[in-house]
Design a protein around this motif. Sequence first.
Motif, PDB file in Angstrom:
ATOM      1  N   UNK A   1       0.752  -1.119  -0.105  1.00  0.00           N
ATOM      2  CA  UNK A   1      -0.007   0.041   0.075  1.00  0.00           C
ATOM      3  C   UNK A   1       0.897   1.103   0.107  1.00  0.00           C
ATOM      4  N   UNK A   2       1.827   1.386   0.951  1.00  0.00           N
ATOM      5  CA  UNK A   2       2.870   2.435   0.989  1.00  0.00           C
ATOM      6  C   UNK A   2       3.584   2.680  -0.509  1.00  0.00           C
ATOM      7  N   UNK A   3       3.968   1.794  -0.885  1.00  0.00           N
ATOM      8  CA  UNK A   3       4.782   1.646  -2.079  1.00  0.00           C
ATOM      9  C   UNK A   3       3.978   2.056  -3.383  1.00  0.00           C
ATOM     10  N   UNK A   4       2.932   1.295  -3.481  1.00  0.00           N
ATOM     11  CA  UNK A   4       2.264   1.116  -5.034  1.00  0.00           C
ATOM     12  C   UNK A   4       0.878   1.857  -4.815  1.00  0.00           C
ATOM     13  N   UNK A   5       0.171   2.207  -3.742  1.00  0.00           N
ATOM     14  CA  UNK A   5      -1.012   2.681  -3.762  1.00  0.00           C
ATOM     15  C   UNK A   5      -1.096   4.273  -3.309  1.00  0.00           C
ATOM     16  N   UNK A   6      -0.691   4.300  -2.028  1.00  0.00           N
ATOM     17  CA  UNK A   6      -0.795   5.653  -1.402  1.00  0.00           C
ATOM     18  C   UNK A   6       0.034   6.753  -2.157  1.00  0.00           C
ATOM     19  N   UNK A   7      -0.429   7.775  -2.276  1.00  0.00           N
ATOM     20  CA  UNK A   7      -0.012   9.192  -2.836  1.00  0.00           C
ATOM     21  C   UNK A   7       1.041   9.704  -1.870  1.00  0.00           C
ATOM     22  N   UNK A   8       2.350   9.774  -2.516  1.00  0.00           N
ATOM     23  CA  UNK A   8       3.523  10.113  -1.618  1.00  0.00           C
ATOM     24  C   UNK A   8       3.391  11.619  -1.241  1.00  0.00           C
ATOM     25  N   UNK A   9       2.639  12.421  -1.823  1.00  0.00           N
ATOM     26  CA  UNK A   9       2.272  13.987  -1.738  1.00  0.00           C
ATOM     27  C   UNK A   9       1.396  14.201  -0.664  1.00  0.00           C
ATOM     28  N   UNK A  10      -0.026  13.744  -0.823  1.00  0.00           N
ATOM     29  CA  UNK A  10      -1.189  14.085  -0.052  1.00  0.00           C
ATOM     30  C   UNK A  10      -1.665  12.615   0.940  1.00  0.00           C
ATOM     31  N   UNK A  11      -0.914  11.521   0.565  1.00  0.00           N
ATOM     32  CA  UNK A  11      -1.416  10.154   1.500  1.00  0.00           C
ATOM     33  C   UNK A  11      -2.655   9.762   1.021  1.00  0.00           C
ATOM     34  N   UNK A  12      -3.112  10.070  -0.080  1.00  0.00           N
ATOM     35  CA  UNK A  12      -4.406   9.630  -0.530  1.00  0.00           C
ATOM     36  C   UNK A  12      -4.515   8.263  -1.097  1.00  0.00           C
ATOM     37  N   UNK A  13      -5.285   7.362  -0.683  1.00  0.00           N
ATOM     38  CA  UNK A  13      -5.433   6.142  -1.501  1.00  0.00           C
ATOM     39  C   UNK A  13      -6.125   5.946  -2.963  1.00  0.00           C
ATOM     40  N   UNK A  14      -6.557   7.133  -3.239  1.00  0.00           N
ATOM     41  CA  UNK A  14      -7.090   7.358  -4.504  1.00  0.00           C
ATOM     42  C   UNK A  14      -6.219   7.716  -5.446  1.00  0.00           C
TER      43      UNK A  14
END
Length: 140
Positions: free
Chosen positions: A99-112
């Motif tokens: 999730x942290x590496x491939x799904x979560x946006x590194x900028x805003x932490x959104x899962x979308x």
Amino acid sequence: MKQDDYIQLLDRIRDSLDERSDKSASRFELPLVDVMWEGQRTFLRNFTDFTEVFRRDPNKILQYLSKEFAVPAERLGDKAMFIGKREPEDFTRLFHIYFREYVECPTCKSPDTGTVKENRISFLICEACGAKSTLKGKYA
């Protein structure tokens, strides 16, 4: 405007921001890992639940888990089968890393987020803030 009124307004704004950040952090939840063992094989019975939550290709997620466990794996309908005994905590830990590496946006932490491949480079595109960042690895 008095200083006390100003401080009260600031406190109200801070409280409302705290409430919003709590809601957004708890919006994304991973399903509980449902594992069954049969001999020296481990079956992840709710594998498709994770692929739907992550909104990623099931084959890529299976490939990722197979590589991380260093064992062969295959999909059997809604389940995934792994050689050897694996604990539910192992799956949970790997799903959090995925999730942290491939799904979560590194900028805003959104899962979308979604993924796009351009010239053999994979990018993570955030649907919330519009950020575009490169992905390391091939499992998105």
